[in-house]
Design a protein around this motif. Structure first.
Motif, PDB file in Angstrom:
ATOM      1  N   LEU A 133      11.703  -5.572   9.786  1.00 27.71           N
ATOM      2  CA  LEU A 133      10.834  -6.537  10.185  1.00 27.71           C
ATOM      3  C   LEU A 133       9.581  -6.725   9.522  1.00 27.71           C
ATOM      4  CD1 LEU A 133      11.457  -5.068  14.012  1.00 27.71           C
ATOM      5  CD2 LEU A 133      12.646  -6.956  12.936  1.00 27.71           C
ATOM      6  N   GLY A 134       9.411  -6.078   8.366  1.00 29.30           N
ATOM      7  CA  GLY A 134       8.461  -6.203   7.462  1.00 29.30           C
ATOM      8  C   GLY A 134       7.182  -5.583   7.715  1.00 29.30           C
ATOM      9  N   PHE A 135       7.150  -4.444   8.633  1.00 25.52           N
ATOM     10  CA  PHE A 135       6.114  -3.479   8.596  1.00 25.52           C
ATOM     11  C   PHE A 135       6.507  -2.090   8.719  1.00 25.52           C
ATOM     12  CE2 PHE A 135       7.457  -5.055  12.986  1.00 25.52           C
ATOM     13  CZ  PHE A 135       7.327  -3.985  13.619  1.00 25.52           C
ATOM     14  N   TYR A 136       7.284  -1.785   7.811  1.00 23.59           N
ATOM     15  CA  TYR A 136       7.407  -0.186   7.800  1.00 23.59           C
ATOM     16  C   TYR A 136       6.259   0.410   6.994  1.00 23.59           C
ATOM     17  CZ  TYR A 136      10.218   4.109   6.258  1.00 23.59           C
ATOM     18  OH  TYR A 136      10.809   5.143   6.123  1.00 23.59           O
ATOM     19  N   PRO A 137       6.087   1.713   7.568  1.00 26.26           N
ATOM     20  CA  PRO A 137       4.809   2.364   6.966  1.00 26.26           C
ATOM     21  C   PRO A 137       4.933   2.419   5.504  1.00 26.26           C
ATOM     22  CG  PRO A 137       5.533   3.530   8.711  1.00 26.26           C
ATOM     23  CD  PRO A 137       6.646   2.564   8.687  1.00 26.26           C
ATOM     24  N   GLU A 138       3.594   1.857   4.720  1.00 27.59           N
ATOM     25  CA  GLU A 138       3.462   2.048   3.239  1.00 27.59           C
ATOM     26  C   GLU A 138       3.386   3.633   2.994  1.00 27.59           C
ATOM     27  OE1 GLU A 138       0.204   0.899   0.250  1.00 27.59           O
ATOM     28  OE2 GLU A 138       0.737  -0.696   1.738  1.00 27.59           O
ATOM     29  N   ASN A 139       4.267   3.822   2.180  1.00 26.55           N
ATOM     30  CA  ASN A 139       4.433   5.530   1.759  1.00 26.55           C
ATOM     31  C   ASN A 139       3.979   5.761   0.225  1.00 26.55           C
ATOM     32  OD1 ASN A 139       6.299   4.656   0.432  1.00 26.55           O
ATOM     33  ND2 ASN A 139       7.841   5.496   1.517  1.00 26.55           N
ATOM     34  N   THR A 140       2.945   4.905  -0.088  1.00 30.69           N
ATOM     35  CA  THR A 140       2.534   5.273  -1.447  1.00 30.69           C
ATOM     36  C   THR A 140       1.381   6.467  -1.255  1.00 30.69           C
ATOM     37  OG1 THR A 140       0.953   3.379  -1.504  1.00 30.69           O
ATOM     38  CG2 THR A 140       3.093   3.068  -2.551  1.00 30.69           C
ATOM     39  N   THR A 141       0.666   6.399  -0.015  1.00 29.87           N
ATOM     40  CA  THR A 141      -0.465   7.187   0.046  1.00 29.87           C
ATOM     41  C   THR A 141       0.088   8.368   1.413  1.00 29.87           C
ATOM     42  OG1 THR A 141      -1.463   5.655   1.445  1.00 29.87           O
ATOM     43  CG2 THR A 141      -2.033   5.560  -0.790  1.00 29.87           C
ATOM     44  N   VAL A 142       1.058   8.668   1.460  1.00 28.10           N
ATOM     45  CA  VAL A 142       1.694   9.580   2.327  1.00 28.10           C
ATOM     46  C   VAL A 142       1.157  10.959   2.592  1.00 28.10           C
ATOM     47  CG1 VAL A 142       3.630  10.379   1.173  1.00 28.10           C
ATOM     48  CG2 VAL A 142       3.780   9.905   3.540  1.00 28.10           C
ATOM     49  N   ASP A 143       0.448  11.137   1.598  1.00 26.53           N
ATOM     50  CA  ASP A 143      -0.204  12.490   1.601  1.00 26.53           C
ATOM     51  C   ASP A 143      -1.855  12.409   2.182  1.00 26.53           C
ATOM     52  OD1 ASP A 143       1.586  13.939   0.483  1.00 26.53           O
ATOM     53  OD2 ASP A 143       1.050  13.330  -1.542  1.00 26.53           O
ATOM     54  N   PHE A 144      -2.136  11.043   2.587  1.00 28.10           N
ATOM     55  CA  PHE A 144      -3.490  11.245   3.247  1.00 28.10           C
ATOM     56  C   PHE A 144      -3.414  11.443   4.854  1.00 28.10           C
ATOM     57  CE2 PHE A 144      -5.277   7.303   0.211  1.00 28.10           C
ATOM     58  CZ  PHE A 144      -5.249   8.227  -0.782  1.00 28.10           C
ATOM     59  N   PRO A 145      -4.426  11.932   5.229  1.00 26.94           N
ATOM     60  CA  PRO A 145      -4.446  12.690   6.538  1.00 26.94           C
ATOM     61  C   PRO A 145      -4.378  11.649   7.765  1.00 26.94           C
ATOM     62  CG  PRO A 145      -6.547  13.010   5.658  1.00 26.94           C
ATOM     63  CD  PRO A 145      -5.840  12.045   4.690  1.00 26.94           C
ATOM     64  N   PHE A 146      -4.647  10.495   7.437  1.00 28.09           N
ATOM     65  CA  PHE A 146      -4.358   9.442   8.793  1.00 28.09           C
ATOM     66  C   PHE A 146      -3.543   8.568   8.544  1.00 28.09           C
ATOM     67  CE2 PHE A 146      -8.809  11.778   8.588  1.00 28.09           C
ATOM     68  CZ  PHE A 146      -8.795  11.857   9.946  1.00 28.09           C
TER      69      PHE A 146
END
Length: 239
Positions: free
Chosen positions: A147-160
């Motif tokens: 649907l075009g809004f999968y969580p962007e996981n390039t910064t997945v280590d960030f805490p929020f």
């Protein structure tokens, strides 16, 4: 034009005394609606209605007219015969809920073979596995890829995680930033395959909280999306 297509039933509505309007997600044409005339009038017709239970997978021969909103079905047969999807109470609740979600978000009359394949294969997985209490959580999360809004996981280590932007962030920004249990479960599910769902240990309160968060995520990214009416039934079954 007479064509053959695979289809998944996403809603049905009684029309007049003996007719049904059935909405299907088809492999070739996206969402199509069909008028089944007189199908509720006879025992033979009533037997056919069993083919149109929610999320049933069908092989259809249809009369397709791109200029009409209602099409007709010349022939329908089961593409897959479910063994438990409509007889197991827990799975039936998931089916009712997901059918309502799909009916709300799928609107286009256009082919999307990868999305169709995702829905088709995950339903078959659900039918053949006993542990299903968290299936709908992973289904909804993975559905956002198409649907075009999968969580962007390039910064997945960030805490929020910001629901509105669909991004992980270093610090909370705006009213739709999450942390805590929902955040942790989101990160866990991003790395989870359906075959690994049985290893996911969460309680009913956590499950409901995460589901509500996912529905809010959908509302933020799909303007006309509303919480399904069947949510209450689903929560009761898995409460």
């Amino acid at each position: 034009m007479i064509v053959s297509t695979h289809a998944i039933v996403i809603s049905k509505l009684r029309y007049r005394d003996h007719d049904l309007i059935v909405k299907c997600y088809t492999q070739q044409y996206g969402v199509l609606s069909f008028l089944l005339r007189g199908v509720l009038k006879s025992k033979k017709g009533l037997a056919k209605t069993a083919y149109f239970q929610l999320l049933t997978q069908l092989q259809l021969v249809i009369v397709y007219n791109p200029n009409r909103s209602l099409h007709s079905i010349k022939e329908a047969k089961l593409n897959h015969l479910y063994s438990s999807l409509h007889s197991n109470v827990s799975k039936s609740a998931i089916v009712m809920f997901l059918a309502e979600v799909l009916s709300s978000i799928l609107k286009e009359e256009e082919e999307n073979s990868t999305l169709f394949s995702y829905i088709e294969t995950t339903l078959l997985w659900l039918d053949t596995h006993t542990e299903c209490s968290n299936f709908h959580l992973l289904f909804l999360l993975n559905l956002t890829k198409y649907l075009g809004f999968y969580p962007e996981n390039t910064t997945v280590d960030f805490p929020f995680f910001n629901l509105q932007d669909g991004k992980f962030q270093l610090k909370p920004m705006g009213p739709y930033t999450i942390s805590g249990d929902n955040f942790n479960l989101l990160k866990q599910l991003l790395d989870t395959k359906f075959d690994e769902l049985s290893q996911l240990k969460i309680n009913s309160k956590q499950r409901q909280a995460f589901l509500n968060m996912m529905l809010q995520y959908y509302e933020l990214h799909l303007g006309d999306f509303k919480k399904p009416k069947s949510l209450q039934v689903l929560n009761q079954v898995f409460g």
